[in-house]
Design an enzyme around this catalytic site. Structure first.
Site, PDB file in Angstrom:
ATOM      1  N   GLU A  74      11.055   4.082  20.821  1.00 34.96           N
ATOM      2  CA  GLU A  74      10.105   5.185  20.654  1.00 34.96           C
ATOM      3  C   GLU A  74       9.459   5.482  21.997  1.00 34.96           C
ATOM      4  O   GLU A  74       8.983   4.544  22.650  1.00 34.96           O
ATOM      5  CB  GLU A  74       9.067   4.804  19.606  1.00 34.96           C
ATOM      6  N   HIS A  91       7.229   9.279  14.542  1.00 31.20           N
ATOM      7  CA  HIS A  91       6.316   8.230  14.059  1.00 31.20           C
ATOM      8  C   HIS A  91       4.917   8.795  13.753  1.00 31.20           C
ATOM      9  O   HIS A  91       3.911   8.357  14.314  1.00 31.20           O
ATOM     10  CB  HIS A  91       6.215   7.072  15.060  1.00 31.20           C
ATOM     11  N   VAL A  92       4.917   9.782  12.868  1.00 31.45           N
ATOM     12  CA  VAL A  92       3.667  10.477  12.547  1.00 31.45           C
ATOM     13  C   VAL A  92       3.353  10.460  11.048  1.00 31.45           C
ATOM     14  O   VAL A  92       2.435  11.151  10.607  1.00 31.45           O
ATOM     15  CB  VAL A  92       3.718  11.949  13.026  1.00 31.45           C
ATOM     16  N   ALA A 124       1.823   8.573   9.263  1.00 29.76           N
ATOM     17  CA  ALA A 124       0.458   8.142   8.907  1.00 29.76           C
ATOM     18  C   ALA A 124      -0.616   9.020   9.543  1.00 29.76           C
ATOM     19  O   ALA A 124      -1.808   8.772   9.348  1.00 29.76           O
ATOM     20  CB  ALA A 124       0.251   6.690   9.337  1.00 29.76           C
ATOM     21  N   VAL A 165      10.205   4.768   6.720  1.00 28.75           N
ATOM     22  CA  VAL A 165       8.838   4.902   7.244  1.00 28.75           C
ATOM     23  C   VAL A 165       8.304   3.513   7.598  1.00 28.75           C
ATOM     24  O   VAL A 165       7.100   3.331   7.755  1.00 28.75           O
ATOM     25  CB  VAL A 165       7.889   5.606   6.240  1.00 28.75           C
ATOM     26  N   ALA A 166       9.205   2.538   7.684  1.00 27.33           N
ATOM     27  CA  ALA A 166       8.794   1.155   7.960  1.00 27.33           C
ATOM     28  C   ALA A 166       8.805   0.914   9.477  1.00 27.33           C
ATOM     29  O   ALA A 166       7.853   1.288  10.182  1.00 27.33           O
ATOM     30  CB  ALA A 166       9.703   0.191   7.211  1.00 27.33           C
ATOM     31  N   ARG A 167       9.857   0.323   9.968  1.00 25.73           N
ATOM     32  CA  ARG A 167      10.054   0.129  11.405  1.00 25.73           C
ATOM     33  C   ARG A 167      11.542   0.316  11.696  1.00 25.73           C
ATOM     34  O   ARG A 167      12.385  -0.085  10.872  1.00 25.73           O
ATOM     35  CB  ARG A 167       9.641  -1.292  11.829  1.00 25.73           C
ATOM     36  N   THR A 223       0.827  -1.216   0.000  1.00 26.21           N
ATOM     37  CA  THR A 223       0.000   0.000   0.000  1.00 26.21           C
ATOM     38  C   THR A 223       0.859   1.263   0.000  1.00 26.21           C
ATOM     39  O   THR A 223       0.675   2.154  -0.832  1.00 26.21           O
ATOM     40  CB  THR A 223      -0.913   0.018   1.247  1.00 26.21           C
ATOM     41  N   ASP A 273      11.105   8.204  10.354  1.00 23.17           N
ATOM     42  CA  ASP A 273       9.839   8.335  11.092  1.00 23.17           C
ATOM     43  C   ASP A 273       9.704   7.183  12.078  1.00 23.17           C
ATOM     44  O   ASP A 273       9.020   7.302  13.089  1.00 23.17           O
ATOM     45  CB  ASP A 273       8.668   8.314  10.103  1.00 23.17           C
TER      46      ASP A 273
HETATM   47  P1  NAD Z   1       1.508  -3.764   2.987  1.00 27.87           P
HETATM   48  O1  NAD Z   1       1.307  -5.082   3.627  1.00 27.87           O
HETATM   49  O2  NAD Z   1       0.448  -3.223   2.103  1.00 27.87           O
HETATM   50  O3  NAD Z   1       2.868  -3.767   2.154  1.00 27.87           O
HETATM   51  C1  NAD Z   1       4.091  -4.298   2.615  1.00 27.87           C
HETATM   52  C2  NAD Z   1       4.801  -4.887   1.426  1.00 27.87           C
HETATM   53  O4  NAD Z   1       6.148  -5.202   1.771  1.00 27.87           O
HETATM   54  C3  NAD Z   1       4.140  -6.173   0.930  1.00 27.87           C
HETATM   55  O5  NAD Z   1       3.896  -6.063  -0.455  1.00 27.87           O
HETATM   56  C4  NAD Z   1       5.184  -7.244   1.235  1.00 27.87           C
HETATM   57  O6  NAD Z   1       5.175  -8.287   0.291  1.00 27.87           O
HETATM   58  C5  NAD Z   1       6.459  -6.424   1.119  1.00 27.87           C
HETATM   59  N1  NAD Z   1       7.629  -7.072   1.705  1.00 27.87           N
HETATM   60  C6  NAD Z   1       7.720  -7.918   2.762  1.00 27.87           C
HETATM   61  N2  NAD Z   1       8.998  -8.283   2.947  1.00 27.87           N
HETATM   62  C7  NAD Z   1       9.736  -7.662   1.988  1.00 27.87           C
HETATM   63  C8  NAD Z   1      11.108  -7.645   1.656  1.00 27.87           C
HETATM   64  N3  NAD Z   1      12.006  -8.376   2.335  1.00 27.87           N
HETATM   65  N4  NAD Z   1      11.513  -6.906   0.608  1.00 27.87           N
HETATM   66  C9  NAD Z   1      10.633  -6.184  -0.108  1.00 27.87           C
HETATM   67  N5  NAD Z   1       9.308  -6.166   0.146  1.00 27.87           N
HETATM   68  C10 NAD Z   1       8.877  -6.885   1.194  1.00 27.87           C
HETATM   69  O7  NAD Z   1       1.779  -2.772   4.181  1.00 27.87           O
HETATM   70  P2  NAD Z   1       1.815  -1.171   4.139  1.00 27.87           P
HETATM   71  O8  NAD Z   1       0.514  -0.633   4.585  1.00 27.87           O
HETATM   72  O9  NAD Z   1       2.386  -0.739   2.837  1.00 27.87           O
HETATM   73  O10 NAD Z   1       2.840  -0.912   5.323  1.00 27.87           O
HETATM   74  C11 NAD Z   1       4.176  -1.387   5.233  1.00 27.87           C
HETATM   75  C12 NAD Z   1       4.883  -1.218   6.559  1.00 27.87           C
HETATM   76  O11 NAD Z   1       5.051   0.166   6.822  1.00 27.87           O
HETATM   77  C13 NAD Z   1       4.087  -1.749   7.749  1.00 27.87           C
HETATM   78  O12 NAD Z   1       4.321  -3.121   7.970  1.00 27.87           O
HETATM   79  C14 NAD Z   1       4.586  -0.902   8.898  1.00 27.87           C
HETATM   80  O13 NAD Z   1       5.689  -1.509   9.513  1.00 27.87           O
HETATM   81  C15 NAD Z   1       5.031   0.384   8.222  1.00 27.87           C
HETATM   82  N6  NAD Z   1       4.099   1.501   8.487  1.00 27.87           N
HETATM   83  C16 NAD Z   1       4.596   2.619   9.048  1.00 27.87           C
HETATM   84  C17 NAD Z   1       3.759   3.704   9.283  1.00 27.87           C
HETATM   85  C18 NAD Z   1       4.305   4.966   9.880  1.00 27.87           C
HETATM   86  O14 NAD Z   1       3.565   5.703  10.501  1.00 27.87           O
HETATM   87  N7  NAD Z   1       5.560   5.265   9.682  1.00 27.87           N
HETATM   88  C19 NAD Z   1       2.394   3.631   8.965  1.00 27.87           C
HETATM   89  C20 NAD Z   1       1.921   2.470   8.367  1.00 27.87           C
HETATM   90  C21 NAD Z   1       2.790   1.409   8.135  1.00 27.87           C
END
Ligand code: NAD
Length: 307
Positions: free
Chosen positions: A254, A273-274, A276, A223-225, A144, A249
């Site tokens: 945290e 961490h904002v 989103a 923006v992941a973790r 997404t 982020d």
């Molecule tokens: P999502 O499930 O729609 O997309 C994650 C994608 O990453 C999937 O397509 C998955 O196949 C892929 N993936 C998994 N392992 C991988 C790898 N080793 N290499 C490449 N791609 C890989 O999730 P999303 O809504 O896009 O969110 C992704 C991540 O972002 C969440 O898991 C969360 O940790 C983080 N997130 C952070 C915030 C924020 O406020 N900073 C907000 C939402 C999500």
């Protein structure tokens, strides 16, 4: 699954006002805000930001974040408690924040904002400003958020490549690499944007070796973790100018501790961490929960079920 109560755990206040979430979910099923002293039973749906052991007694737990790395998925499976996440609602918020980081770095906005408080008219050296147009961005994780980043980067005229587990092509991404090609994928990118979940595979994925592969005028955006990046390796890469900067982020701890060197790092943008955050988060979550309530009523499987 027969749900006769929606219990909204007080931890949702980390993302939106508790009362707003209660109001957004008010409907046929009684809704109530609960704290850590609450107990649960097989008629409960719990909506929460953070996990608690007691939730395992409920029928279904909905996590209001996309990442569910803090939840013990195996324990949910063992208890027979359904666990759903909020993937799918961050396709605008987080990508817009990422565009903000990229633009700030290219147009030096973060530097001027820092100087504003001192009424400082100093202009950055001639060779520091650049345009996003034509620059390569590597989006790691094309779900997404990653797709939202790719769409926007493409619209800005950037050269978009990405990393995807399947390696399958996707819109707005000129070339898709698989995770085993990560080094090649990031090597020529001006920006590397981490949009993947935290898993056993991605923990520590961005280490000294990967940072060393990046261009020395390249920027990392997380923006992941936090733990997807090795903290010491990143700090070292910033200190030694192996990379040009980083926007973070997501952090290792945290809140990021007050004494953390990143706070004062000239080439870092730190946000708490904002990425989103939006004033309609409660509505987006409520729509997801309501859709799943309707599904349970029809005896259908839950959307976004992770356990
Ligand atoms: P999502 O499930 O729609 O997309 C994650 C994608 O990453 C999937 O397509 C998955 O196949 C892929 N993936 C998994 N392992 C991988 C790898 N080793 N290499 C490449 N791609 C890989 O999730 P999303 O809504 O896009 O969110 C992704 C991540 O972002 C969440 O898991 C969360 O940790 C983080 N997130 C952070 C915030 C924020 O406020 N900073 C907000 C939402 C999500």
């Amino acid at each position: 699954m027969d749900i006769d109560r929606i219990a909204i755990h007080e931890s949702v206040a980390k993302a939106c006002p508790l009362e707003a979430m209660v109001a957004a979910l008010r409907g046929d099923v009684p809704v109530e805000a609960v704290g850590d002293d609450a107990s649960f039973d097989a008629g409960d749906c719990v909506v929460t930001f953070s996990p608690r052991d007691a939730f395992l007694d409920a029928a279904w737990v909905h996590g209001i974040r996309a990442g569910y790395d803090e939840f013990d998925v195996a324990a949910y499976e063992a208890a027979g408690t359904a666990l759903t996440n909020s993937t799918g609602i961050h396709g605008d918020t987080v990508p817009e924040t990422v565009v903000g980081y990229l633009t700030a770095f290219a147009r030096r906005l973060h530097v001027y904002r820092d100087r504003q408080g001192d009424s400082d008219w100093t202009q950055e050296p001639y060779d520091t400003a650049f345009t996003l147009t034509g620059e390569r961005v590597c989006v790691v994780g094309l779900g997404t958020i990653g797709q939202g980043v790719a769409d926007r980067a493409d619209a800005l005229g950037m050269d978009v490549v990405g990393v995807r587990r399947s390696g399958d092509p996707t819109e707005c991404v000129r070339r898709v690499f698989t995770p085993d090609e990560l080094n090649t994928a990031v090597a020529d990118a001006r920006f590397v944007v981490l949009c993947c979940p935290l898993t056993e595979e991605t923990e520590g994925m961005v280490d000294a070796a990967l940072l060393g592969t990046m261009r020395d005028d390249g920027y990392l955006v997380n923006v992941a973790r936090g733990p997807v990046v090795v903290e010491d390796a990143l700090l070292n890469a910033l200190d030694t100018e192996t990379i040009a900067g980083a926007a973070l982020d997501a952090h290792w701890a945290e809140p990021l501790p007050e004494e953390h060197p990143l706070w004062d790092h000239e080439s870092a943008i730190v946000t708490p961490h904002v990425a989103a955050f939006t004033n309609r988060y409660h509505e987006d979550i409520a729509a997801l929960v309501r859709e799943n309530l309707d599904r349970t009523a029809r005896g259908e499987s839950l959307r976004n079920r992770v356990a």
